[in-house]
Design a protein around this motif. Structure first.
Motif, PDB file in Angstrom:
ATOM      1  N   TRP A  58      32.059  48.283  -1.779  1.00 44.32           N
ATOM      2  CA  TRP A  58      32.053  47.853  -3.181  1.00 44.32           C
ATOM      3  C   TRP A  58      32.394  48.991  -4.150  1.00 44.32           C
ATOM      4  CZ3 TRP A  58      26.339  45.812  -2.771  1.00 44.32           C
ATOM      5  CH2 TRP A  58      26.208  45.050  -1.613  1.00 44.32           C
ATOM      6  N   SER A 118      21.591  54.861  -6.191  1.00 49.75           N
ATOM      7  CA  SER A 118      20.146  55.055  -6.023  1.00 49.75           C
ATOM      8  C   SER A 118      19.609  56.027  -7.069  1.00 49.75           C
ATOM      9  CB  SER A 118      19.836  55.618  -4.632  1.00 49.75           C
ATOM     10  OG  SER A 118      20.382  54.804  -3.635  1.00 49.75           O
ATOM     11  N   TYR A 145      17.663  44.748  -4.217  1.00 47.34           N
ATOM     12  CA  TYR A 145      17.991  46.024  -3.582  1.00 47.34           C
ATOM     13  C   TYR A 145      18.482  46.964  -4.672  1.00 47.34           C
ATOM     14  CZ  TYR A 145      20.174  49.635  -0.792  1.00 47.34           C
ATOM     15  OH  TYR A 145      20.519  50.857  -0.247  1.00 47.34           O
ATOM     16  N   GLY A 147      18.472  50.556  -3.987  1.00 44.63           N
ATOM     17  CA  GLY A 147      18.856  51.841  -3.422  1.00 44.63           C
ATOM     18  C   GLY A 147      17.837  52.369  -2.438  1.00 44.63           C
ATOM     19  N   ALA A 210      22.778  41.556  -4.687  1.00 44.08           N
ATOM     20  CA  ALA A 210      23.902  41.883  -3.818  1.00 44.08           C
ATOM     21  C   ALA A 210      23.482  42.103  -2.363  1.00 44.08           C
ATOM     22  CB  ALA A 210      24.629  43.088  -4.388  1.00 44.08           C
ATOM     23  N   SER A 211      22.887  43.265  -2.060  1.00 45.80           N
ATOM     24  CA  SER A 211      22.525  43.547  -0.665  1.00 45.80           C
ATOM     25  C   SER A 211      21.505  42.557  -0.148  1.00 45.80           C
ATOM     26  CB  SER A 211      21.966  44.966  -0.535  1.00 45.80           C
ATOM     27  OG  SER A 211      22.900  45.885  -1.020  1.00 45.80           O
ATOM     28  N   VAL A 241      24.984  48.530 -10.638  1.00 47.25           N
ATOM     29  CA  VAL A 241      25.657  49.397  -9.670  1.00 47.25           C
ATOM     30  C   VAL A 241      26.722  48.609  -8.893  1.00 47.25           C
ATOM     31  CG1 VAL A 241      25.270  50.695  -7.525  1.00 47.25           C
ATOM     32  CG2 VAL A 241      23.806  51.078  -9.513  1.00 47.25           C
TER      33      VAL A 241
HETATM   34  C1  LIG Z   1      22.558  46.843  -7.101  1.00 49.16           C
HETATM   35  C2  LIG Z   1      22.532  48.150  -6.364  1.00 49.16           C
HETATM   36  N1  LIG Z   1      21.808  49.169  -6.858  1.00 49.16           N
HETATM   37  C3  LIG Z   1      21.775  50.364  -6.245  1.00 49.16           C
HETATM   38  C4  LIG Z   1      22.483  50.590  -5.068  1.00 49.16           C
HETATM   39  C5  LIG Z   1      22.447  51.938  -4.415  1.00 49.16           C
HETATM   40  O1  LIG Z   1      23.685  52.570  -4.584  1.00 49.16           O
HETATM   41  P1  LIG Z   1      24.107  53.825  -3.680  1.00 49.16           P
HETATM   42  O2  LIG Z   1      24.390  53.274  -2.320  1.00 49.16           O
HETATM   43  O3  LIG Z   1      25.326  54.361  -4.352  1.00 49.16           O
HETATM   44  O4  LIG Z   1      22.976  54.777  -3.694  1.00 49.16           O
HETATM   45  C6  LIG Z   1      23.234  49.545  -4.514  1.00 49.16           C
HETATM   46  C7  LIG Z   1      23.957  49.741  -3.261  1.00 49.16           C
HETATM   47  O5  LIG Z   1      24.395  48.831  -2.612  1.00 49.16           O
HETATM   48  C8  LIG Z   1      23.267  48.293  -5.190  1.00 49.16           C
HETATM   49  O6  LIG Z   1      23.975  47.264  -4.724  1.00 49.16           O
END
Ligand SMILES: Cc1ncc(COP(=O)(O)O)c(C=O)c1O
Length: 420
Positions: A58, A118, A145, A147, A210-211, A241
């Motif tokens: 993504w 995160s 989710y 992070g 999302a996740s 994010v």
């Molecule tokens: C909504 C959301 N926030 C935070 C994160 C964390 O991002 P990163 O993997 O860049 O630390 C993700 C990762 O998938 C996410 O989808």
């Protein structure tokens, strides 16, 4: 230094030296070595092409090896590669902050830079907690989710992504998200949380978890929740994010202006790591007080100039009318697919939001660990398509440069899984 480059040995050398994220090393197949990216494709050394249907986790927006972003990074590389960001600043960081502030929904005043999603979330939580003397409660949606750092894990609630760490996470008040058809249940839980907990902040992934399984939910209820929080001085944190930079159609997904916005992933178009946390002066100026003092957070690579240069070039491309047209084109293709296949008996749901297409397959376990995940991954991989299903949930979230013929190839490969 000379590079040992016998291609057949790459996976073996990897297996002997690297620990991969979210991977069970004992059972996982060897990783696929990628040596080159171009447009919507990633290539192995022998020239096998993989259509990047998930934008490489993504992040990629305008395609791999985009000459405009490469030139911007190269030009910055000639001038300044890095400087510390406490007591120093530089033009790419300033330009990017100004541009983000002018684009974000609502009025934002300050950008705090970090390295990834995160830490963009972690910084938001730490700002709130450092500034909110005494008020400690955090509200989030079940199945969120945010992070993998400790604050971001805590904010996500207790999920399969963070089970080993449950004993170490601070308590968070979680409520069901307003999934379609369950808005009332969510709203009641929200009102109860407001009535019973001294909340400092409410954090959410706007419009889609999302996740957590690409779960779409009701924007109207979320907008109502954001406003209700703001009326009570509870800080509304939009974790954009994943959704930020056009993924859901509009540039940002939050249905009402929040108080903090967390950005990362597509911020540089997938070229270099960068996170950003946007805040208002009402929070920033709390740190003027001697009791609160300086915000106690910072990373060595904060606001890395190369990353900021990539982000500025990425924004140039994002704001071109052609990019909006591409996003609309992808959405229209997704919608045609969705219309035709949404009632297929093998599917629990088939939904579309901007450039995101989601299919949930009916299975016995219906979880992140569903064995269908591996079967689907291989099915697409064997046909030259990079997909990473979330258990029984398959999604397409492509870079905006993807052609209709490439989308059709993805849909045809999905149809094979439905009609077999
Ligand atoms: C909504 C959301 N926030 C935070 C994160 C964390 O991002 P990163 O993997 O860049 O630390 C993700 C990762 O998938 C996410 O989808």
């Amino acid at each position: 230094m000379e590079e040992k480059s016998q291609s057949p040995s790459w996976p073996l050398r990897d297996l002997a030296s690297i620990w991969h994220p979210f991977t069970q090393a004992r059972t996982a197949p060897p990783p696929i070595p990628i040596v080159r990216g171009d447009g919507a494709y990633l290539y192995t050394e022998s020239g096998e092409a993989y259509l990047d249907a998930n934008s490489s986790w993504w992040v990629n927006l305008h395609g791999h090896s985009h000459p405009y972003i490469i030139r911007a990074i190269e030009a910055q590389m000639q001038k300044l590669q890095h400087t510390l960001f406490a007591g120093f600043t530089h033009p790419p960081a300033i330009a990017l902050a100004e541009r983000l502030l002018s684009l974000l929904p609502g009025k934002f005043d300050r950008i705090f830079y970090t390295d990834n999603g995160s830490t963009a979330v972690e910084a938001a939580l730490k700002m709130v907690f450092q500034a909110s003397k005494g008020k400690k409660g955090l509200l989030s949606f079940q199945g969120a989710y945010h992070g993998d750092t400790f604050g971001a894990m805590a904010a996500s609630g207790r999920t399969h992504y963070n089970r080993p760490f449950w004993p170490y996470l601070f308590p968070v008040n979680t409520i069901p998200p307003p999934l379609f058809g369950r808005e009332e249940e969510s709203w009641e839980a929200f009102e109860m949380a407001l009535a019973t907990t001294d909340l400092a902040a409410f954090i959410f992934e706007p419009l889609v978890q999302a996740s957590g399984g690409m779960r779409l939910y009701c924007s109207k209820t979320l907008a109502k929740m954001i406003k209700a929080c703001q009326e009570r001085g509870i800080i509304a944190i939009a974790d954009e994010v994943m959704t930020g930079f056009g993924r859901t159609g509009s540039l940002f997904a939050s249905p009402a202006p929040p108080d903090i916005i967390c950005l990362a992933k597509s911020i540089t178009g997938g070229y270099l790591p960068l996170g950003a946390t946007a805040v208002k002066n009402s929070l920033f100026e709390k740190f003027f007080s001697p009791e609160i003092g300086a915000f106690l957070h910072g990373h060595s690579y904060t606001a890395n100039p190369l990353a900021c240069a990539a982000a500025n070039a990425n924004l140039d491309l994002l704001l071109e009318p052609a990019c909006a047209a591409s996003r609309a084109r992808i959405e229209s293709e997704h919608r045609q697919f969705q219309k035709k296949w949404k009632n297929h008996p093998k599917l629990l749901r088939c939904e579309c939001l901007g450039t995101l297409l989601v299919l949930e397959y009916k299975t016995e376990t219906g979880s992140y660990f569903d064995p269908l995940k591996e079967q689907l991954t291989l099915h697409f991989q064997n046909r030259g398509i990079l997909m990473r299903p979330l258990g029984n949930v398959l999604y397409v979230l492509p870079p905006y440069c993807i052609a209709n013929s490439e989308l059709q190839k993805i849909y045809a490969t999905i149809i094979e899984t439905l009609e077999s």
